[in-house]
Design an enzyme around this catalytic site. Sequence first.
Site, mmCIF file in Angstrom:
data_model
loop_
_atom_site.group_PDB
_atom_site.id
_atom_site.type_symbol
_atom_site.label_atom_id
_atom_site.label_comp_id
_atom_site.label_asym_id
_atom_site.label_seq_id
_atom_site.Cartn_x
_atom_site.Cartn_y
_atom_site.Cartn_z
ATOM 1 N N ARG A 175 0.841 -1.188 0.000
ATOM 2 C CA ARG A 175 0.000 0.000 0.000
ATOM 3 C C ARG A 175 0.882 1.247 0.000
ATOM 4 O O ARG A 175 1.967 1.246 0.594
ATOM 5 C CB ARG A 175 -0.892 0.039 1.250
ATOM 6 C CG ARG A 175 -2.055 -0.923 1.235
ATOM 7 C CD ARG A 175 -3.133 -0.531 0.201
ATOM 8 N NE ARG A 175 -4.232 -1.496 0.147
ATOM 9 C CZ ARG A 175 -4.292 -2.525 -0.701
ATOM 10 N NH1 ARG A 175 -3.327 -2.728 -1.565
ATOM 11 N NH2 ARG A 175 -5.339 -3.334 -0.691
ATOM 12 N N HIS A 208 -1.139 0.282 -9.661
ATOM 13 C CA HIS A 208 -1.857 -0.596 -8.714
ATOM 14 C C HIS A 208 -2.593 -1.728 -9.456
ATOM 15 O O HIS A 208 -3.812 -1.861 -9.373
ATOM 16 C CB HIS A 208 -2.851 0.200 -7.838
ATOM 17 C CG HIS A 208 -3.270 -0.590 -6.622
ATOM 18 N ND1 HIS A 208 -3.767 -0.006 -5.478
ATOM 19 C CD2 HIS A 208 -3.237 -1.930 -6.359
ATOM 20 C CE1 HIS A 208 -4.040 -0.946 -4.583
ATOM 21 N NE2 HIS A 208 -3.738 -2.123 -5.105
#
Length: 309
Positions: free
Chosen positions: A224, A272
């Site tokens: 993350r 991502h």
Amino acid sequence: MAIVIIRQDDKIELWKKALLAQRPELEVYSYLEDHPKEKIKMALVWKHPKGALAHYPHLELIASSGAGVDFIFEDGAAPKNLPITRVVDDMLAKDMSEHVLAVILSHLKNLDQYKINQMKGVWQPIQYHRISDFRVGILGLGALGRELATDLVKYGFKVQGWASSKKDIAGVDCYVGDEGLSDFLKTTQIAVCLLPLTQETTGILNKELFLKLPKGAFVINVARGGHLVDEDLIEMLDRGHLSGAGLDVYHQEPLPIEHPFWKHEKIQMTPHYASVSDTGSVVPQILENYDRLLSGRNLLNEVVMEKGY
Ligand code: NDP
């Protein structure tokens, strides 16, 4: 009794179809359509709008449709005391492992630099590295980190890992907790972050940690954006302590175009997309948990609330 799907991308219909394909009699709604809120027992969510979970008086389960659950904890308006489940899936783990391998090999064989050189018309051989020269250190040895560690051993890398609790993985040296971190970092030439984002791990990829890695280390963050202190990474790259970084996740996504990562020659970016839940692979465990919920049995892949993952 029904399921609501709440997510802000364009995949609601995809998930709905996948659930109905395996269970046609299921009552399943998009949160964007008119639906009977009092009938909803389970919410299948991914980066839902904050507050959206508060509309269901009889909600009993929040199911993340991915491996991460940080976005649920970040929603202060989400109902408390409900169980949260997440995805643990072989295909998701394998996709992540392949992505990280691609980033590592691209670094070892200078493929990023060759692409830059190609655009400039530069013919310049660069000394390459071998798999056997490198020790990869994986932060987080859960569902994804363990699969990656096992694969990297098979490819011939020296592999070590770090987690909260002791692990026994063939061919992998395992370090534990705060007391094991410095020793783990000292010999990690390629650091891969596969930690969950929690209070303990937020900002863990910072200058202090980078300085404990050997000079020339390469950093990969596929967990993350909140794990990384962006300006510390840039400083360590520009000072030459780190040789490069592969990033898939960011504090803000999409990454604003003015962010210095975009133009940094030592940073390899992906949007991502290292590993994404495949509906066909994941839907059976979602349905299994729905059945377990309705019949009062233990849930699969339940998050431990106190740990936050
Ligand atoms: P798991 O929960 O299975 O594993 C987490 C690991 O991190 C465990 O080994 C755990 O240790 C360790 N850990 C947690 N907190 C600490 C800490 N404070 N100190 C040391 N070790 C710690 O997660 P997954 O492997 O399934 O997924 C990891 C993350 O990957 C997800 O949370 C998500 O953010 C990210 N992800 C990114 C994707 C992408 O496309 N970029 C796709 C999918 C996931 P222990 O085992 O001892 O508890």
